[in-house]
Every structure is written in C-alpha cells, then in structure tokens.
Enzyme design. Structure first.
Site, PDB file in Angstrom:
ATOM      1  CG  ASP A 100      -1.980   0.972   1.280  1.00  0.00           C
ATOM      2  OD1 ASP A 100      -2.367   1.492   0.235  1.00  0.00           O
ATOM      3  OD2 ASP A 100      -2.456   1.276   2.404  1.00  0.00           O
ATOM      4  CG  LEU A 105       7.741  -4.887   1.028  1.00  0.00           C
ATOM      5  CD1 LEU A 105       7.062  -6.028   1.735  1.00  0.00           C
ATOM      6  CD2 LEU A 105       7.367  -4.875  -0.428  1.00  0.00           C
ATOM      7  CG  ASP A 156      -8.108  -7.271   8.639  1.00  0.00           C
ATOM      8  OD1 ASP A 156      -7.095  -6.983   7.975  1.00  0.00           O
ATOM      9  OD2 ASP A 156      -8.369  -6.725   9.730  1.00  0.00           O
TER      10      ASP A 156
HETATM   11  P1  IMP Z   1       1.816  -0.341   3.974  1.00  0.00           P
HETATM   12  O1  IMP Z   1       2.264  -0.779   2.603  1.00  0.00           O
HETATM   13  O2  IMP Z   1       2.903  -0.252   4.977  1.00  0.00           O
HETATM   14  O3  IMP Z   1       0.987   0.913   3.901  1.00  0.00           O
HETATM   15  O4  IMP Z   1       0.829  -1.363   4.616  1.00  0.00           O
HETATM   16  C1  IMP Z   1       0.397  -2.478   4.105  1.00  0.00           C
HETATM   17  C2  IMP Z   1      -0.510  -3.145   5.113  1.00  0.00           C
HETATM   18  O5  IMP Z   1      -1.712  -2.361   5.332  1.00  0.00           O
HETATM   19  C3  IMP Z   1      -0.975  -4.449   4.541  1.00  0.00           C
HETATM   20  O6  IMP Z   1      -0.097  -5.491   4.878  1.00  0.00           O
HETATM   21  C4  IMP Z   1      -2.360  -4.588   5.116  1.00  0.00           C
HETATM   22  O7  IMP Z   1      -2.294  -5.204   6.378  1.00  0.00           O
HETATM   23  C5  IMP Z   1      -2.863  -3.177   5.286  1.00  0.00           C
HETATM   24  N1  IMP Z   1      -3.694  -2.755   4.130  1.00  0.00           N
HETATM   25  C6  IMP Z   1      -3.397  -1.823   3.208  1.00  0.00           C
HETATM   26  N2  IMP Z   1      -4.379  -1.692   2.308  1.00  0.00           N
HETATM   27  C7  IMP Z   1      -5.327  -2.594   2.648  1.00  0.00           C
HETATM   28  C8  IMP Z   1      -6.606  -2.973   2.064  1.00  0.00           C
HETATM   29  O8  IMP Z   1      -7.067  -2.444   1.053  1.00  0.00           O
HETATM   30  N3  IMP Z   1      -7.273  -3.943   2.730  1.00  0.00           N
HETATM   31  C9  IMP Z   1      -6.815  -4.555   3.852  1.00  0.00           C
HETATM   32  N4  IMP Z   1      -5.638  -4.246   4.414  1.00  0.00           N
HETATM   33  C10 IMP Z   1      -4.890  -3.279   3.814  1.00  0.00           C
END
Ligand code: IMP
Ligand code: MG
Length: 177
Positions: A100, A105, A156
C-alpha cells in the site's frame, strides 16, 4: 456476511495467477533451498496456496510486523513476531498480502538485508501503487489494483472477511438524509 461486498478479483483469477507465480519461483530456485517468510496475518491464505504449488525445498517462517507512522513521515517497524532461525546465507522469499504505502515493506527490506541472506525477494499478491510513499518495489506482484480498500483471501476489515475466497471491495452505504 458477504452480501455488501463486490468481487474485484475472482477465486479463479487468483488461482491462475498463483500458478504462474509458482512456476516462476520453481524455475528461479530450481535445486535450491528457500525460506518462505509469511507476513501475518494478511498473507496467510496466499502463502498457503502458493507454497502448495512449489516443488522446491522450502522451510517456513511466520512474522508479524506493522508499520506505525508516529511523528516521522517514514514511521517505524513494530515486530510482534520474528523468524525462529536466522536467515543469514539463505534464499529468502517474503510473502506479503498487499503493498500500500510501502512503509511496511521498506522496513522489512532493511530488517532482512541486515541479516545478510544469500538472496532476498518480495512477492505481494496485491499492489496499490497510487498510495505509495516510499521507493520500494516488489519483485513479483500478483495484481495491481486501484486505490480501493479490499478484503478477502486473507485481507481484513477490522478482522472480518479474511475467509472470503475472492478479493472484494466493501460497498459503502450512503446515508440518506
Ligand atoms: P503499507 O504498505 O505499509 O501501507 O501497509 C500495508 C498493510 O496495510 C498491509 O499489509 C495490510 O495489512 C494493510 N492494508 C493496506 N491496504 C489494505 C486494504 O485495502 N485492505 C486490507 N488491508 C490493507
Ligand atoms: Mg500485511
């Protein structure tokens, strides 16, 4: 429970894409041992389906990490559960549910690189590039999706919907005033 969810990626499409990804990994790591790191909780379904299509020698690790933004723009990594055995000199594939903002990551990449694996790659089922705030890229992306909140197939909303066999979008009901 799933009546207000519309299907974004069907069960069949997921299955086919996982097969393709597995073929790619089987080819790349032929004759090698690989440590698969499943990032809990979201990637548990994807990982379970993916590893059953692998015909290479694997061992499994499960980690639980999240990225909290806090006051800094890049945030920090909070590791609730880490690998049991060091991954130094191992071929490591980290399996994620969704990329996201990329904060999680980015932190995980730094965290694992410090442990000096023989090789390190990241596989994510979903990628929402519109929301990215870091320069991180995944080596393998299952599906690139629009900026929508998705659930199912491990993902979720408030711990719900992880058991849906497809990826769906929750339909937000507009309140009539
Ligand atoms: P980021 O890339 O650090 O922002 O976070 C990714 C994490 O946010 C993922 O591993 C999910 O747990 C959560 N996440 C981000 N987008 C979504 C979504 O659309 N649905 C469910 N969880 C999401
Ligand atoms: Mg996750």
């Amino acid at each position: 429970m799933s009546e207000n969810i519309s299907v974004l990626i069907s069960e069949e499409k997921i299955k086919n894409r996982i097969h393709e990804i597995a073929m790619q990994l089987n080819e790349k790591y032929k004759g090698e041992k690989v440590t698969i790191v499943c990032t809990l909780k979201g990637a548990f379904v994807f990982t379970a389906d993916l590893v059953r299509e692998l015909d290479i020698d694997i061992r499994m690790e499960f980690i639980s990490a999240s990225s909290y933004k806090g006051t800094e723009s890049t945030g920090t990594l909070v590791m609730k559960q880490s690998v049991d055995k060091p991954i130094t000199n191992e071929n490591v594939i980290v399996v994620e549910d969704i990329l996201d903002t990329g904060r999680t990551l980015k932190h995980l990449s730094e965290y694992f690189k410090k442990q000096q694996p023989k090789s390190l790659m990241f596989v994510t089922l979903l990628d929402k590039p519109d929301r990215r705030v870091t320069d991180i890229q995944c080596d393998i992306v299952g599906f690139t999706i629009p900026d929508k909140f998705v659930v199912g197939y491990g993902l979720d909303y408030d711990q719900q919907y992880r058991n849906l066999p497809y990826i769906g979008v929750i339909n937000v009901q507009q309140e009539v005033k």
